[in-house]
Design a protein around this motif. Sequence first.
Motif, PDB file in Angstrom:
ATOM      1  N   THR A  72       1.024  -1.235  -0.008  1.00  0.00           N
ATOM      2  CA  THR A  72       0.157   0.143   0.073  1.00  0.00           C
ATOM      3  C   THR A  72       0.767   1.281   0.029  1.00  0.00           C
ATOM      4  OG1 THR A  72      -1.623  -1.098   1.028  1.00  0.00           O
ATOM      5  CG2 THR A  72      -1.914   1.234   1.202  1.00  0.00           C
ATOM      6  N   CYS A  73       1.983   1.228   0.842  1.00  0.00           N
ATOM      7  CA  CYS A  73       2.843   2.352   0.789  1.00  0.00           C
ATOM      8  C   CYS A  73       3.496   2.540  -0.577  1.00  0.00           C
ATOM      9  CB  CYS A  73       3.748   2.072   1.661  1.00  0.00           C
ATOM     10  SG  CYS A  73       3.266   2.324   3.521  1.00  0.00           S
ATOM     11  N   ILE A  74       4.089   1.650  -1.258  1.00  0.00           N
ATOM     12  CA  ILE A  74       4.505   1.497  -2.470  1.00  0.00           C
ATOM     13  C   ILE A  74       3.361   2.137  -3.497  1.00  0.00           C
ATOM     14  CG2 ILE A  74       5.530   0.329  -4.620  1.00  0.00           C
ATOM     15  CD1 ILE A  74       6.786  -1.637  -2.278  1.00  0.00           C
ATOM     16  N   ALA A  75       2.216   1.673  -3.404  1.00  0.00           N
ATOM     17  CA  ALA A  75       1.165   2.299  -4.391  1.00  0.00           C
ATOM     18  C   ALA A  75       0.951   3.685  -4.148  1.00  0.00           C
ATOM     19  CB  ALA A  75       0.145   1.365  -4.206  1.00  0.00           C
ATOM     20  N   ALA A  76       0.931   4.008  -2.762  1.00  0.00           N
ATOM     21  CA  ALA A  76       0.668   5.372  -2.335  1.00  0.00           C
ATOM     22  C   ALA A  76       1.586   6.439  -3.118  1.00  0.00           C
ATOM     23  CB  ALA A  76       0.473   5.510  -1.019  1.00  0.00           C
ATOM     24  N   LEU A  77       2.948   5.693  -2.713  1.00  0.00           N
ATOM     25  CA  LEU A  77       4.202   6.677  -3.424  1.00  0.00           C
ATOM     26  C   LEU A  77       4.027   6.831  -4.919  1.00  0.00           C
ATOM     27  CD1 LEU A  77       7.032   6.036  -0.909  1.00  0.00           C
ATOM     28  CD2 LEU A  77       6.098   8.128  -1.397  1.00  0.00           C
ATOM     29  N   ALA A  78       3.560   5.723  -5.613  1.00  0.00           N
ATOM     30  CA  ALA A  78       3.648   5.557  -6.916  1.00  0.00           C
ATOM     31  C   ALA A  78       2.653   6.699  -7.652  1.00  0.00           C
ATOM     32  CB  ALA A  78       3.139   4.212  -7.485  1.00  0.00           C
ATOM     33  N   LEU A  79       1.638   7.362  -6.713  1.00  0.00           N
ATOM     34  CA  LEU A  79       1.101   8.454  -7.207  1.00  0.00           C
ATOM     35  C   LEU A  79       1.591   9.487  -7.586  1.00  0.00           C
ATOM     36  CD1 LEU A  79      -2.196   7.686  -4.919  1.00  0.00           C
ATOM     37  CD2 LEU A  79      -1.831   7.234  -7.471  1.00  0.00           C
ATOM     38  N   VAL A  80       2.951   9.694  -6.832  1.00  0.00           N
ATOM     39  CA  VAL A  80       3.717  10.884  -7.196  1.00  0.00           C
ATOM     40  C   VAL A  80       4.926  10.763  -7.809  1.00  0.00           C
ATOM     41  CG1 VAL A  80       2.301  12.214  -5.472  1.00  0.00           C
ATOM     42  CG2 VAL A  80       4.495  11.016  -4.898  1.00  0.00           C
ATOM     43  N   LEU A  81       5.534   9.469  -7.736  1.00  0.00           N
ATOM     44  CA  LEU A  81       7.144   9.007  -8.181  1.00  0.00           C
ATOM     45  C   LEU A  81       6.431   7.801  -9.286  1.00  0.00           C
ATOM     46  CD1 LEU A  81       8.851   8.789  -4.748  1.00  0.00           C
ATOM     47  CD2 LEU A  81       9.084  10.717  -6.756  1.00  0.00           C
ATOM     48  N   PRO A  82       7.610   7.333  -9.916  1.00  0.00           N
ATOM     49  CA  PRO A  82       7.557   6.225 -10.645  1.00  0.00           C
ATOM     50  C   PRO A  82       7.351   5.020  -9.827  1.00  0.00           C
ATOM     51  CG  PRO A  82       9.250   7.536 -11.559  1.00  0.00           C
ATOM     52  CD  PRO A  82       8.769   8.232 -10.313  1.00  0.00           C
ATOM     53  N   VAL A  83       6.749   3.925  -9.998  1.00  0.00           N
ATOM     54  CA  VAL A  83       6.641   2.843  -9.150  1.00  0.00           C
ATOM     55  C   VAL A  83       8.013   2.233  -8.738  1.00  0.00           C
ATOM     56  CG1 VAL A  83       5.951   0.136  -9.114  1.00  0.00           C
ATOM     57  CG2 VAL A  83       4.633   2.148 -10.505  1.00  0.00           C
ATOM     58  N   TRP A  84       9.059   2.200  -9.675  1.00  0.00           N
ATOM     59  CA  TRP A  84      10.287   1.404  -9.310  1.00  0.00           C
ATOM     60  C   TRP A  84      11.006   2.530  -8.071  1.00  0.00           C
ATOM     61  CZ3 TRP A  84      14.700   4.664  -9.396  1.00  0.00           C
ATOM     62  CH2 TRP A  84      14.739   5.789 -10.386  1.00  0.00           C
ATOM     63  N   ALA A  85      10.641   3.934  -8.339  1.00  0.00           N
ATOM     64  CA  ALA A  85      11.101   4.637  -7.085  1.00  0.00           C
ATOM     65  C   ALA A  85      10.676   4.532  -5.842  1.00  0.00           C
ATOM     66  CB  ALA A  85      11.181   6.286  -7.639  1.00  0.00           C
ATOM     67  N   SER A  86       9.127   4.394  -5.989  1.00  0.00           N
ATOM     68  CA  SER A  86       8.344   4.136  -4.630  1.00  0.00           C
ATOM     69  C   SER A  86       8.901   2.904  -4.087  1.00  0.00           C
ATOM     70  CB  SER A  86       6.844   4.124  -5.231  1.00  0.00           C
ATOM     71  OG  SER A  86       6.424   5.240  -5.741  1.00  0.00           O
TER      72      SER A  86
END
Length: 136
Positions: A72-86
């Motif tokens: 969930t944290c990765i998905a939330a960060l992926a809203l503002v960053l690329p998935v790999w960066a999240s």
Amino acid sequence: MSTAERQTHATDDSVSVLVPRASQQISELVREEIQLARAEMTQKGQHFGKGGGLFGAAGLLGILAAQALIATCIAALALVLPVWASALIVTAVLTAVAAAAALAGKKQIAAVGSPAPEQTIDSVKADLAAIKERTH
């Protein structure tokens, strides 16, 4: 035979009968207590086994929940960053927390010193020395 002699003889017979009977009753009582203890320990063991299994299941479900939270944290960060960066950021944070826990654990283990029960060993040595002194 006088009355006193008969009473003494009757008392001796009573004692000679009572001592083996008492011994037998004590043996039976000890056996029954051991059986009761065995039954009680069996019942408690079953409850401990069930409790341990439930704790294991809770631990497994807790790990799965933690993994879901991480996703969930990765998905939330992926809203503002690329998935790999999240994923990289979450991995770095988890690694830092794991390293901190490992260092804290290492300090705790180092504080204990030797795993041997040193106080008990010293106490036993003192007891042996005292016994040797008394025997000489």
